[in-house]
Design a protein around this motif. Structure first.
Motif, mmCIF file in Angstrom:
data_model
loop_
_atom_site.group_PDB
_atom_site.id
_atom_site.type_symbol
_atom_site.label_atom_id
_atom_site.label_comp_id
_atom_site.label_asym_id
_atom_site.label_seq_id
_atom_site.Cartn_x
_atom_site.Cartn_y
_atom_site.Cartn_z
ATOM 1 N N ASN A 1 5.642 2.387 -4.655
ATOM 2 C CA ASN A 1 7.096 2.873 -4.837
ATOM 3 C C ASN A 1 7.834 2.486 -3.562
ATOM 4 O O ASN A 1 9.104 2.030 -3.663
ATOM 5 C CB ASN A 1 6.836 4.645 -4.788
ATOM 6 N N PHE B 1 8.869 -1.226 -4.194
ATOM 7 C CA PHE B 1 9.870 -1.270 -5.072
ATOM 8 C C PHE B 1 11.313 -0.814 -4.492
ATOM 9 O O PHE B 1 12.393 -1.416 -4.748
ATOM 10 C CB PHE B 1 9.762 -0.671 -6.490
ATOM 11 N N HIS B 2 11.229 0.473 -4.059
ATOM 12 C CA HIS B 2 12.550 0.962 -3.377
ATOM 13 C C HIS B 2 13.307 0.249 -2.359
ATOM 14 O O HIS B 2 14.385 -0.194 -2.525
ATOM 15 C CB HIS B 2 11.921 2.283 -2.655
ATOM 16 N N LEU C 1 14.906 -2.935 -4.062
ATOM 17 C CA LEU C 1 16.092 -2.303 -4.832
ATOM 18 C C LEU C 1 17.220 -2.387 -3.691
ATOM 19 O O LEU C 1 18.424 -2.786 -4.046
ATOM 20 C CB LEU C 1 16.178 -1.033 -5.289
ATOM 21 N N VAL D 1 18.686 4.265 -5.346
ATOM 22 C CA VAL D 1 17.643 3.630 -5.097
ATOM 23 C C VAL D 1 16.212 4.434 -5.222
ATOM 24 O O VAL D 1 15.303 4.322 -5.903
ATOM 25 C CB VAL D 1 17.616 2.922 -3.820
ATOM 26 N N THR D 2 16.331 5.650 -4.665
ATOM 27 C CA THR D 2 15.173 6.568 -4.773
ATOM 28 C C THR D 2 14.964 6.919 -6.162
ATOM 29 O O THR D 2 13.817 7.019 -6.575
ATOM 30 C CB THR D 2 15.619 7.897 -3.786
ATOM 31 N N SER E 1 13.485 3.976 -8.228
ATOM 32 C CA SER E 1 12.418 3.484 -7.808
ATOM 33 C C SER E 1 11.252 4.696 -8.292
ATOM 34 O O SER E 1 10.138 4.420 -8.841
ATOM 35 C CB SER E 1 11.988 3.174 -6.414
ATOM 36 N N ASN E 2 11.647 5.979 -8.085
ATOM 37 C CA ASN E 2 10.514 7.081 -8.439
ATOM 38 C C ASN E 2 10.443 7.087 -9.890
ATOM 39 O O ASN E 2 9.240 7.111 -10.292
ATOM 40 C CB ASN E 2 11.105 8.292 -7.965
#
Length: 121
Positions: A53, A56-57, A60, A86-87, A90-91
């Motif tokens: 996570n 990926f976060h 982004l 972004v959070t 990504s989540n």
């Protein structure tokens, strides 16, 4: 888990990935993209799902910077808006890939095996 590459290509930029130990500036902050250093720092002492996570976060964040959404004199989004966007993305993306084991391999297969002359067929 070890990150298999020291760089990630995002748009026209090759971003360095630097594994670190320990947390960053705030509690539960496991990574950071620094556009001035062209680098993603990521804590590798976290469990695998948090590592995925966080990586990926931060990619982004880098994509938003490279794409011009959060850079320059007049960014399209504020820092707070960027963090929220972004959070959320990504989540949900990590959740989708965790809960649907077929999803990411299918995407990789579709992207990796298509040839340019097959796109319009």
């Amino acid at each position: 888990m070890e990150i298999p590459s020291k760089t990630i290509k995002i748009g026209y930029r090759d971003i360095t990935i630097e594994p670190t130990r320990g947390s960053f500036y705030k509690e539960n902050n496991y990574g950071e993209f620094d556009h001035k250093k062209n680098k993603i720092e990521i804590n590798t002492e976290i469990d695998d799902i948090e590592l995925a996570n966080t990586l990926f976060h931060e990619t982004l964040h880098a994509a938003m910077w490279v794409g011009g959404l959060s850079s320059g004199d007049t960014p399209i989004v504020t820092e707070k808006q960027e963090e929220q966007i972004v959070t959320i993305l990504s989540n949900y993306f990590i959740g989708i890939t965790r809960d649907n084991s077929w999803f990411l391999p299918l995407i990789q297969q579709c992207v990796g095996e298509r040839k340019y002359d097959e796109i319009d067929r």
